[in-house]
Design a protein around this motif. Structure first.
Motif, PDB file in Angstrom:
ATOM      1  N   PRO A 205      39.626  10.718  45.377  1.00 20.64           N
ATOM      2  CA  PRO A 205      38.174  11.390  44.863  1.00 20.64           C
ATOM      3  C   PRO A 205      37.137  10.868  43.861  1.00 20.64           C
ATOM      4  CG  PRO A 205      39.785  13.208  44.601  1.00 20.64           C
ATOM      5  CD  PRO A 205      40.877  11.783  45.662  1.00 20.64           C
ATOM      6  N   ALA A 206      36.457  11.350  43.214  1.00 22.05           N
ATOM      7  CA  ALA A 206      35.886  10.815  42.116  1.00 22.05           C
ATOM      8  C   ALA A 206      36.165  11.637  41.170  1.00 22.05           C
ATOM      9  CB  ALA A 206      34.672  11.037  42.080  1.00 22.05           C
ATOM     10  N   PHE A 207      36.332  10.841  39.784  1.00 18.20           N
ATOM     11  CA  PHE A 207      36.816  11.979  38.693  1.00 18.20           C
ATOM     12  C   PHE A 207      36.294  11.090  37.377  1.00 18.20           C
ATOM     13  CE2 PHE A 207      40.328   8.814  39.152  1.00 18.20           C
ATOM     14  CZ  PHE A 207      41.067   8.658  37.778  1.00 18.20           C
TER      15      PHE A 207
ATOM     16  N   GLU B  11      45.037  20.177  35.605  1.00 22.11           N
ATOM     17  CA  GLU B  11      46.341  20.016  34.998  1.00 22.11           C
ATOM     18  C   GLU B  11      46.747  18.780  34.715  1.00 22.11           C
ATOM     19  OE1 GLU B  11      47.509  22.897  32.532  1.00 22.11           O
ATOM     20  OE2 GLU B  11      46.481  24.128  32.690  1.00 22.11           O
ATOM     21  N   VAL B  12      46.882  18.279  36.122  1.00 24.35           N
ATOM     22  CA  VAL B  12      47.480  17.013  36.507  1.00 24.35           C
ATOM     23  C   VAL B  12      46.567  15.905  36.822  1.00 24.35           C
ATOM     24  CG1 VAL B  12      48.864  17.873  37.934  1.00 24.35           C
ATOM     25  CG2 VAL B  12      46.647  16.603  39.219  1.00 24.35           C
ATOM     26  N   PHE B  13      47.231  14.624  36.592  1.00 28.71           N
ATOM     27  CA  PHE B  13      46.149  13.352  35.425  1.00 28.71           C
ATOM     28  C   PHE B  13      46.082  12.201  36.639  1.00 28.71           C
ATOM     29  CE2 PHE B  13      49.138  13.568  32.401  1.00 28.71           C
ATOM     30  CZ  PHE B  13      49.267  12.192  31.805  1.00 28.71           C
ATOM     31  N   GLY B  14      45.663  11.577  36.406  1.00 30.32           N
ATOM     32  CA  GLY B  14      45.960  10.058  36.955  1.00 30.32           C
ATOM     33  C   GLY B  14      45.615   9.762  38.684  1.00 30.32           C
ATOM     34  N   ARG B  15      44.740   8.792  38.894  1.00 34.10           N
ATOM     35  CA  ARG B  15      44.500   7.691  40.049  1.00 34.10           C
ATOM     36  C   ARG B  15      45.520   8.462  41.293  1.00 34.10           C
ATOM     37  NH1 ARG B  15      40.600   5.450  41.060  1.00 34.10           N
ATOM     38  NH2 ARG B  15      40.329   4.986  38.654  1.00 34.10           N
ATOM     39  N   HIS B  16      47.020   8.162  41.277  1.00 32.29           N
ATOM     40  CA  HIS B  16      48.061   8.687  42.587  1.00 32.29           C
ATOM     41  C   HIS B  16      47.907  10.112  42.619  1.00 32.29           C
ATOM     42  CE1 HIS B  16      50.863   9.357  39.105  1.00 32.29           C
ATOM     43  NE2 HIS B  16      51.530  10.028  39.766  1.00 32.29           N
ATOM     44  N   ASN B  17      47.498  10.776  41.012  1.00 38.54           N
ATOM     45  CA  ASN B  17      47.273  12.177  41.732  1.00 38.54           C
ATOM     46  C   ASN B  17      46.318  12.384  42.317  1.00 38.54           C
ATOM     47  OD1 ASN B  17      49.758  13.976  40.649  1.00 38.54           O
ATOM     48  ND2 ASN B  17      49.907  13.399  38.828  1.00 38.54           N
ATOM     49  N   LEU B  18      45.361  12.088  41.588  1.00 38.88           N
ATOM     50  CA  LEU B  18      44.527  12.824  42.279  1.00 38.88           C
ATOM     51  C   LEU B  18      43.859  12.494  43.819  1.00 38.88           C
ATOM     52  CD1 LEU B  18      41.683  14.056  40.963  1.00 38.88           C
ATOM     53  CD2 LEU B  18      43.401  12.710  39.329  1.00 38.88           C
ATOM     54  N   ASN B  19      44.918  10.896  44.323  1.00 38.56           N
ATOM     55  CA  ASN B  19      44.442  11.437  45.598  1.00 38.56           C
ATOM     56  C   ASN B  19      45.845  11.533  46.754  1.00 38.56           C
ATOM     57  OD1 ASN B  19      46.471   8.792  48.041  1.00 38.56           O
ATOM     58  ND2 ASN B  19      44.683   8.336  47.367  1.00 38.56           N
ATOM     59  N   ASN B  20      47.056  11.812  45.856  1.00 42.76           N
ATOM     60  CA  ASN B  20      47.666  13.514  46.313  1.00 42.76           C
ATOM     61  C   ASN B  20      46.734  14.469  46.780  1.00 42.76           C
ATOM     62  OD1 ASN B  20      49.826  10.995  46.171  1.00 42.76           O
ATOM     63  ND2 ASN B  20      50.704  12.222  44.348  1.00 42.76           N
TER      64      ASN B  20
END
Length: 451
Positions: free
Chosen positions: A246-248, A267-276
């Motif tokens: 998603p967009a962030f 609280e979480v960060f990083g493209r892979h975490n946003l994908n998750n």
């Protein structure tokens, strides 16, 4: 039921033993060694063996079943006795399926991200007081055990591991769960000792996709080319639902997720975490949680255990420890830290600790994975290579594999620790990536590096 565990001390095994104990089953077990925290957690419930070792006399016809852990060997004397007496023998995943065959099974698979996605789903459900059974590969905040099994809950959420089921069952665990609802997060070659070629490894995910019950669904990361090919080629009669990152935005070290109600800090960060997170949202919606409720709950998710754990932070210095060891995980974790702290110096320290990572043939898979860092450090133990009975690995081989001329390589725990404790962490993000402990590094002591 009367259940005996062969190799009760494992991370997954002891949690299953505790879950069945809480369910009212009579539990016994054996192991040749049990480490903390398994030992204390079993002892607190009276389940820790009085004496370590294998005792065939513990196996009797009074047992309803034996559960065999991966730590045991195929010639284990207790296993031999169970076969002799005709006692029912289950692998860990076989028993999980047996306990959940009348439930709606939600299975999260993938080379990377599955623990985090499973944790996100359980966090959201827990936040909204939705009770489900589950099995996850990390200890979660607010959860007593990594496994919960009941008679009453309709859903069970399972982390679908592709590693072997038991010493005598060479099938990947996630082949046995037969999901009603599945997710596939990513495919990147791992476990070279079991799956010697990339094609052989990918085949396991094809089998997983085809094992979904007819009329079920798979939610899949369409940004992963291999995942998309596997899912879209499957002729299984299931619904196929793609998702993407998603967009962030990131501002002053805080990640904001774009939602229909506007930007929301998480609280979480990083493209892979946003994908998750995007995958977890779809699964939660399949389980009856609407989008607004998902966003409300996920805002407080701090991450899965051992995944980008913040050890210490002060002023403009921060230290993270991450479980990353496979090439895809190393790259994703490092990219996340770089995106979160674009103006800071990033020092990445990777320990090569697993069978695959210490395999001279597999090393080339790490090429360029440490490029996105200012200082790249690799630690490995020649002794660990010997224990795993692998061909000798040299510092020169590692430098060539990572394709980075300024790579710093350590083989001595003392020298690595001395290097670490002489670092200047002013305006720096230090990232420690390992499934081990760098030959005995005290992470509580590491926290003192931030002043």
């Amino acid at each position: 039921m009367n259940i005996h565990f062969i190799a009760i001390g494992g991370s997954a095994m002891h949690n299953l033993a505790l879950a069945l104990h809480y369910k009212g089953y009579k539990i016994t077990g054996s192991d040749d060694v049990i480490f903390e925290p398994s030992k204390s957690r079993l002892s607190a419930q009276g389940l820790c063996p009085d004496t370590f070792g294998w005792f065939p006399e513990k196996i009797t016809t009074d047992l309803d079943a034996v559960i065999l852990g991966m730590h045991a060997k195929p010639d284990n004397p207790e296993l031999a006795k169970a076969k002799e007496l005709g006692v029912k023998i289950y692998s860990y995943p076989e028993f999980i399926y047996e306990q959940s065959k009348f439930k709606t099974r939600v299975v999260i698979g993938g080379s990377h991200g599955k623990t985090t996605i499973t944790s996100m789903i359980l966090h959201v459900l827990h936040y909204h007081d939705i009770d489900v059974d589950y099995m996850v590969g990390a200890q979660l905040e607010g959860f007593d055990t990594m496994v919960k099994l009941t008679e009453d809950n309709d859903f069970i959420v399972l982390e679908g591991d592709e590693y072997l089921s038991s010493p005598i069952d060479r099938r990947p665990k996630f082949h046995l769960y037969r999901p009603n609802i599945a997710l596939l997060s990513g495919i990147a070659w791992d476990h070279i000792n079991v799956f010697p070629t990339f094609e052989n490894y990918v085949e396991q995910f094809k089998i997983f996709t085809d094992s979904i019950v007819e009329g079920g669904s798979i939610t899949y990361n369409e940004e992963d080319k291999v995942v998309a090919e596997v899912v879209e080629a499957s002729e299984n009669q299931i619904r196929k639902i793609p998702y993407q990152t998603p967009a962030f935005t990131v501002e002053d070290g805080v990640t904001y997720l774009e939602t229909p109600e506007g930007a929301m800090p998480i609280e979480v960060f990083g493209r892979h975490n946003l994908n998750n997170l995007a995958g977890a949202k779809w699964i939660c919606q399949h389980m009856g949680v609407d989008e607004d409720d998902f966003y409300e709950a996920i805002a407080s998710f701090k991450g899965a255990s051992k995944r980008l754990d913040k050890l210490a932070e002060k002023n403009n210095s921060v230290i993270y420890k991450d479980f990353a060891h496979a090439p895809s995980k190393v790259n994703a974790t490092l990219t996340a830290v770089r995106e979160q702290f674009p103006t800071r110096k990033v020092i990445a320290c990777l320990e090569l600790h697993t069978y695959s990572s210490l395999n001279a043939t597999f090393l080339k898979e790490y090429q360029n994975t440490l490029d996105n860092t200012d200082v790249a450090v690799v630690f490995f133990s020649p002794e660990a290579v010997k224990i795993k009975q692998l061909d000798t690995v040299t510092a020169a081989q590692i430098e060539e594999a990572f394709n980075r001329k300024d790579l710093i390589v350590f083989t001595s725990p003392e020298e690595f620790k001395a290097y670490l404790f002489n670092l200047n962490l002013e305006n720096t993000a230090l990232l420690l990536m390992s499934s081990g402990n760098y030959g005995g590094l005290d992470f509580e002591e590491v926290k003192t590096l931030v002043k």
